[in-house]
Motif scaffolding. Structure first.
Motif, mmCIF file in Angstrom:
data_model
loop_
_atom_site.group_PDB
_atom_site.id
_atom_site.type_symbol
_atom_site.label_atom_id
_atom_site.label_comp_id
_atom_site.label_asym_id
_atom_site.label_seq_id
_atom_site.Cartn_x
_atom_site.Cartn_y
_atom_site.Cartn_z
ATOM 1 N N SER A 144 0.829 -1.207 0.000
ATOM 2 C CA SER A 144 0.000 0.000 0.000
ATOM 3 C C SER A 144 0.863 1.257 0.000
ATOM 4 O O SER A 144 0.533 2.248 -0.669
ATOM 5 C CB SER A 144 -0.934 -0.010 1.211
ATOM 6 O OG SER A 144 -0.199 -0.047 2.426
ATOM 7 N N GLU A 145 1.996 1.217 0.739
ATOM 8 C CA GLU A 145 2.888 2.367 0.778
ATOM 9 C C GLU A 145 3.580 2.560 -0.571
ATOM 10 O O GLU A 145 3.740 3.697 -1.050
ATOM 11 C CB GLU A 145 3.932 2.191 1.879
ATOM 12 C CG GLU A 145 4.832 3.390 2.109
ATOM 13 C CD GLU A 145 4.119 4.584 2.699
ATOM 14 O OE1 GLU A 145 4.662 5.700 2.586
ATOM 15 O OE2 GLU A 145 3.005 4.423 3.254
ATOM 16 N N LEU A 146 3.972 1.462 -1.192
ATOM 17 C CA LEU A 146 4.619 1.545 -2.500
ATOM 18 C C LEU A 146 3.647 2.087 -3.542
ATOM 19 O O LEU A 146 4.008 2.917 -4.383
ATOM 20 C CB LEU A 146 5.136 0.164 -2.910
ATOM 21 C CG LEU A 146 6.061 0.084 -4.121
ATOM 22 C CD1 LEU A 146 7.313 0.921 -3.917
ATOM 23 C CD2 LEU A 146 6.429 -1.373 -4.407
ATOM 24 N N LEU A 147 2.392 1.652 -3.471
ATOM 25 C CA LEU A 147 1.378 2.090 -4.431
ATOM 26 C C LEU A 147 1.108 3.588 -4.307
ATOM 27 O O LEU A 147 0.847 4.264 -5.309
ATOM 28 C CB LEU A 147 0.079 1.305 -4.225
ATOM 29 C CG LEU A 147 -1.079 1.617 -5.189
ATOM 30 C CD1 LEU A 147 -0.679 1.285 -6.627
ATOM 31 C CD2 LEU A 147 -2.334 0.836 -4.795
ATOM 32 N N LYS A 148 1.185 4.107 -3.066
ATOM 33 C CA LYS A 148 0.935 5.538 -2.843
ATOM 34 C C LYS A 148 1.887 6.415 -3.638
ATOM 35 O O LYS A 148 1.569 7.561 -3.974
ATOM 36 C CB LYS A 148 1.066 5.874 -1.357
ATOM 37 C CG LYS A 148 -0.125 5.511 -0.521
ATOM 38 C CD LYS A 148 0.184 5.616 0.950
ATOM 39 C CE LYS A 148 0.790 6.945 1.342
ATOM 40 N NZ LYS A 148 1.083 7.028 2.795
ATOM 41 N N ASN A 149 3.073 5.887 -3.938
ATOM 42 C CA ASN A 149 4.094 6.680 -4.617
ATOM 43 C C ASN A 149 4.182 6.396 -6.115
ATOM 44 O O ASN A 149 5.030 6.965 -6.798
ATOM 45 C CB ASN A 149 5.454 6.428 -3.963
ATOM 46 C CG ASN A 149 5.581 7.095 -2.611
ATOM 47 O OD1 ASN A 149 5.959 8.254 -2.508
ATOM 48 N ND2 ASN A 149 5.240 6.369 -1.551
ATOM 49 N N VAL A 150 3.309 5.510 -6.616
ATOM 50 C CA VAL A 150 3.297 5.198 -8.042
ATOM 51 C C VAL A 150 2.418 6.210 -8.773
ATOM 52 O O VAL A 150 1.347 6.588 -8.287
ATOM 53 C CB VAL A 150 2.764 3.765 -8.288
ATOM 54 C CG1 VAL A 150 2.657 3.488 -9.786
ATOM 55 C CG2 VAL A 150 3.676 2.740 -7.629
ATOM 56 N N ASP A 151 2.859 6.642 -9.946
ATOM 57 C CA ASP A 151 2.063 7.548 -10.763
ATOM 58 C C ASP A 151 0.860 6.765 -11.308
ATOM 59 O O ASP A 151 1.016 5.855 -12.124
ATOM 60 C CB ASP A 151 2.900 8.099 -11.915
ATOM 61 C CG ASP A 151 2.139 9.123 -12.758
ATOM 62 O OD1 ASP A 151 0.973 9.419 -12.428
ATOM 63 O OD2 ASP A 151 2.710 9.604 -13.752
ATOM 64 N N THR A 152 -0.339 7.119 -10.867
ATOM 65 C CA THR A 152 -1.539 6.372 -11.261
ATOM 66 C C THR A 152 -2.363 7.116 -12.313
ATOM 67 O O THR A 152 -3.529 6.789 -12.537
ATOM 68 C CB THR A 152 -2.419 6.086 -10.031
ATOM 69 O OG1 THR A 152 -2.745 7.323 -9.377
ATOM 70 C CG2 THR A 152 -1.704 5.158 -9.057
ATOM 71 N N GLN A 153 -1.747 8.114 -12.948
ATOM 72 C CA GLN A 153 -2.455 8.791 -14.041
ATOM 73 C C GLN A 153 -2.528 7.857 -15.259
ATOM 74 O O GLN A 153 -1.565 7.136 -15.548
ATOM 75 C CB GLN A 153 -1.733 10.087 -14.426
ATOM 76 C CG GLN A 153 -1.763 11.160 -13.352
ATOM 77 C CD GLN A 153 -3.183 11.595 -13.038
ATOM 78 O OE1 GLN A 153 -3.985 11.850 -13.942
ATOM 79 N NE2 GLN A 153 -3.499 11.651 -11.750
ATOM 80 N N PRO A 154 -3.662 7.842 -15.983
ATOM 81 C CA PRO A 154 -3.783 6.971 -17.162
ATOM 82 C C PRO A 154 -2.690 7.249 -18.191
ATOM 83 O O PRO A 154 -2.341 8.396 -18.463
ATOM 84 C CB PRO A 154 -5.170 7.326 -17.712
ATOM 85 C CG PRO A 154 -5.926 7.856 -16.541
ATOM 86 C CD PRO A 154 -4.904 8.594 -15.720
ATOM 87 N N THR A 155 -2.135 6.181 -18.736
ATOM 88 C CA THR A 155 -1.074 6.270 -19.732
ATOM 89 C C THR A 155 -1.581 5.770 -21.071
ATOM 90 O O THR A 155 -2.272 4.740 -21.137
ATOM 91 C CB THR A 155 0.143 5.424 -19.303
ATOM 92 O OG1 THR A 155 0.624 5.907 -18.052
ATOM 93 C CG2 THR A 155 1.256 5.494 -20.336
#
Length: 245
Positions: free
Chosen positions: A121-132
């Motif tokens: 969950s912590e790692l996911l918080k820092n991933v760019d989740t904008q659509p590519t």
């Protein structure tokens, strides 16, 4: 015989007193070191410090401690992005050959090894989740990270299907490695979507990512990473690691 018996009793008593004094001294030193480390690293809670080896007092006299173990419950590491940190859990480090100054204001370990955990969950918080843009009208973004078994991470992508705008959840098994003091997640295989194989470099813009882990305590650095049930287990190591000062 009586004199010998008395001498033996005195020796035993002195030995016991030495052990008591030694243990009191090491307990005090551990507390002082923990407080200093908390201040130096700006920690939210006091870390655990355990000085190994016996006797402690002879190590002090030599100016070097053989083995010091440090445990930090939570540590917010820099990510290379201004204002953003990532929470490191259960950071445990084993410091060898710790030398210190005469006033105990600073200490440096010749070598250090350790381990810690970054939750998914912590790692996911820092991933760019904008659509590519994946090409051919598809878009995708990472929406989940979990244990994929056998040291792999299951990366779940939310893909938008062209034309109808429907969303499809696609799991991708990925490898995790260390690269330039970053955790790197790299998809093992690319899925086919609606019978279409996407352009690899475009797909990887959504599925693959790196997470920098900077400024760990004392200057230790990432050594190895492994996907486990609760997150990414990291191994760290360093030399001339500063515990305080």
């Amino acid at each position: 015989m009586r004199a010998l018996r008395i001498l033996l009793i005195v020796v035993v008593i002195l030995g016991i007193l030495f052990v008591v004094v030694d243990r009191v001294a090491v307990h005090f030193a551990e507390g002082e070191a923990a407080g200093k480390l908390k201040t130096t690293e700006d920690l939210a809670s006091t870390p655990d410090v355990s000085i190994k080896g016996f006797p402690f007092l002879t190590q002090v006299a030599s100016g070097t401690l053989d083995d010091v173990e440090v445990g930090i419950k939570d540590y917010d590491a820099a990510t290379g992005t201004a204002g953003k940190t990532i929470r490191i859990e259960d950071l445990n480090a084993d410091m060898k050959d710790v030398s210190f100054t005469g006033d105990y204001s600073s200490a440096t370990a010749r070598t250090a090894t350790g381990s810690a955990l970054i939750s998914y969950s912590e790692l996911l918080k820092n991933v760019d989740t904008q659509p590519t843009d994946l090409g051919l009208g598809f878009t995708g973004r990472v929406v989940g990270l979990a244990d994929g078994g056998n040291g792999k991470i299951k990366v779940t992508l939310d893909l938008t299907v062209p034309g109808i705008g429907a969303h499809q959840k696609v799991p991708v098994l990925s490898s995790v490695t260390v690269k330039d003091n970053s955790v790197e997640v790299h998809a093992d295989n690319l899925p086919k979507l609606a019978g279409v194989t996407l352009v690899e470099n475009r797909f990887r813009q959504a599925s693959d990512f790196q997470q920098a882990i900077d400024q760990l305590p004392g200057g230790v650095r990432l050594d190895k990473v492994e996907a486990v049930q609760d997150g990414v287990k990291i191994a760290v190591k360093g030399s001339n690691v500063k515990l305080a000062g």
